[in-house]
Design a protein around this motif. Structure first.
Motif, PDB file in Angstrom:
ATOM      1  N   GLN A   1       0.783  -1.159  -0.103  1.00  0.00           N
ATOM      2  CA  GLN A   1      -0.077  -0.055  -0.027  1.00  0.00           C
ATOM      3  C   GLN A   1       0.786   1.433  -0.118  1.00  0.00           C
ATOM      4  OE1 GLN A   1      -3.236   0.405  -0.572  1.00  0.00           O
ATOM      5  NE2 GLN A   1      -2.862   2.509  -0.511  1.00  0.00           N
TER       6      GLN A   1
ATOM      7  N   GLN B   1       2.234   1.790  -3.459  1.00  0.00           N
ATOM      8  CA  GLN B   1       1.113   2.219  -4.359  1.00  0.00           C
ATOM      9  C   GLN B   1       0.860   3.787  -4.153  1.00  0.00           C
ATOM     10  OE1 GLN B   1      -2.109  -0.320  -4.966  1.00  0.00           O
ATOM     11  NE2 GLN B   1      -3.554   1.462  -5.524  1.00  0.00           N
ATOM     12  N   THR B   2       0.823   4.046  -2.764  1.00  0.00           N
ATOM     13  CA  THR B   2       0.450   5.490  -2.534  1.00  0.00           C
ATOM     14  C   THR B   2       1.636   6.451  -2.989  1.00  0.00           C
ATOM     15  OG1 THR B   2      -0.984   4.856  -0.613  1.00  0.00           O
ATOM     16  CG2 THR B   2       0.023   7.169  -0.844  1.00  0.00           C
TER      17      THR B   2
ATOM     18  N   GLN C   1       1.530   6.553  -6.796  1.00  0.00           N
ATOM     19  CA  GLN C   1       0.277   7.306  -7.369  1.00  0.00           C
ATOM     20  C   GLN C   1       0.744   8.905  -7.129  1.00  0.00           C
ATOM     21  OE1 GLN C   1      -1.139   4.786  -8.847  1.00  0.00           O
ATOM     22  NE2 GLN C   1      -2.652   6.287  -8.983  1.00  0.00           N
TER      23      GLN C   1
ATOM     24  N   LEU D   1      -9.600   7.856  -8.620  1.00  0.00           N
ATOM     25  CA  LEU D   1      -8.755   6.653  -8.904  1.00  0.00           C
ATOM     26  C   LEU D   1      -7.531   7.022  -9.133  1.00  0.00           C
ATOM     27  CD1 LEU D   1     -10.972   4.719 -11.196  1.00  0.00           C
ATOM     28  CD2 LEU D   1     -10.537   4.279  -8.991  1.00  0.00           C
TER      29      LEU D   1
ATOM     30  N   ILE E   1      -6.470   6.907  -5.576  1.00  0.00           N
ATOM     31  CA  ILE E   1      -6.485   5.321  -5.212  1.00  0.00           C
ATOM     32  C   ILE E   1      -5.609   4.427  -5.785  1.00  0.00           C
ATOM     33  CG2 ILE E   1      -7.824   3.203  -5.026  1.00  0.00           C
ATOM     34  CD1 ILE E   1     -10.381   5.055  -4.504  1.00  0.00           C
TER      35      ILE E   1
ATOM     36  N   ALA F   1      -4.682   1.573  -9.069  1.00  0.00           N
ATOM     37  CA  ALA F   1      -5.116   0.429  -9.786  1.00  0.00           C
ATOM     38  C   ALA F   1      -5.679  -0.485  -8.745  1.00  0.00           C
ATOM     39  CB  ALA F   1      -4.011  -0.380 -10.457  1.00  0.00           C
ATOM     40  N   LEU F   2      -6.817  -0.980  -9.174  1.00  0.00           N
ATOM     41  CA  LEU F   2      -7.483  -2.172  -8.092  1.00  0.00           C
ATOM     42  C   LEU F   2      -7.596  -3.420  -8.722  1.00  0.00           C
ATOM     43  CD1 LEU F   2     -10.546   0.129  -7.355  1.00  0.00           C
ATOM     44  CD2 LEU F   2      -8.587  -0.270  -5.675  1.00  0.00           C
ATOM     45  N   PRO F   3      -7.381  -4.603  -7.729  1.00  0.00           N
ATOM     46  CA  PRO F   3      -7.046  -5.926  -8.280  1.00  0.00           C
ATOM     47  C   PRO F   3      -8.294  -6.442  -8.608  1.00  0.00           C
ATOM     48  CG  PRO F   3      -6.874  -5.687  -5.990  1.00  0.00           C
ATOM     49  CD  PRO F   3      -7.125  -4.184  -6.516  1.00  0.00           C
ATOM     50  N   PHE F   4      -9.124  -5.814  -9.462  1.00  0.00           N
ATOM     51  CA  PHE F   4     -10.548  -6.618 -10.015  1.00  0.00           C
ATOM     52  C   PHE F   4     -10.541  -7.790 -10.484  1.00  0.00           C
ATOM     53  CE2 PHE F   4     -11.894  -1.718 -10.167  1.00  0.00           C
ATOM     54  CZ  PHE F   4     -12.867  -1.788  -9.167  1.00  0.00           C
TER      55      PHE F   4
END
Length: 170
Positions: free
Chosen positions: A10, A13-14, A17, A159, A162, A164-167
């Motif tokens: 996390q 990722q932050t 971003q 987004l 936040i 990318a999300l692991p959909f």
């Protein structure tokens, strides 16, 4: 519970971003024909850190939190960035260092006593430090940097904050 898994990715990722927001700021500067580095002095309120310090705080928050929980010494960055390229490089160095950490370094971190320079003689358990202080502080500075950029016309949305999300298909 090993704090590495929910926390270090996390952080990466932050910080990543935050770096991506600078790319969008660069695009705006090129489109509007202004020096992107003027954004580094922008702030939302007169008594608030400027954008450059917000990005430094995101970097510091990520590396100091991870280091305290892992029981290691973080790299030292001088807080002397004056350009967006220097901020990008700092964020890159932060991510590179975070990627050197191993899950084993975080074994028992939730119960480790964490001390902070601004609270001499006091300590927090690792989980309390992470959840009640470190992550809120990191997100505070990230959200403030994001807001300064958005306030100045940079095309960032939720987004972009936040990531990318692991959909997956359900």
């Amino acid at each position: 519970m090993n704090l590495y898994d929910p926390f270090v990715p996390q952080l990466i990722q932050t910080v990543g971003q935050a770096r991506a927001w600078l790319d969008k700021a660069q695009a705006l500067a090129e489109q509007k024909k202004f020096d992107i580095n003027v954004l580094l002095g922008c702030r939302l309120a007169p008594d608030q850190y400027p954008l450059v310090r917000q990005f430094q705080a995101v970097s510091d928050g990520a590396k100091f939190t991870a280091a305290r929980l892992a029981g290691v010494t973080p790299p030292v960055f001088e807080d002397n960035e004056k350009t967006v390229d220097e901020i990008r490089a700092r964020l890159d160095r932060t991510i590179e260092w975070l990627k050197t950490l191993e899950p084993a370094q975080f074994e028992g971190a939730e119960a480790r006593t964490i001390t902070l320079p601004f609270a001499p003689g006091k300590g927090l358990k690792g989980m309390d430090f992470l959840v009640k202080m470190a992550l809120p502080n990191l997100y505070f500075h990230a959200a403030t940097a994001y807001s300064i950029l958005r306030h100045n016309g940079v095309d960032v949305g939720k987004l972009d904050f936040i990531g990318a999300l692991p959909f997956f298909d359900v």
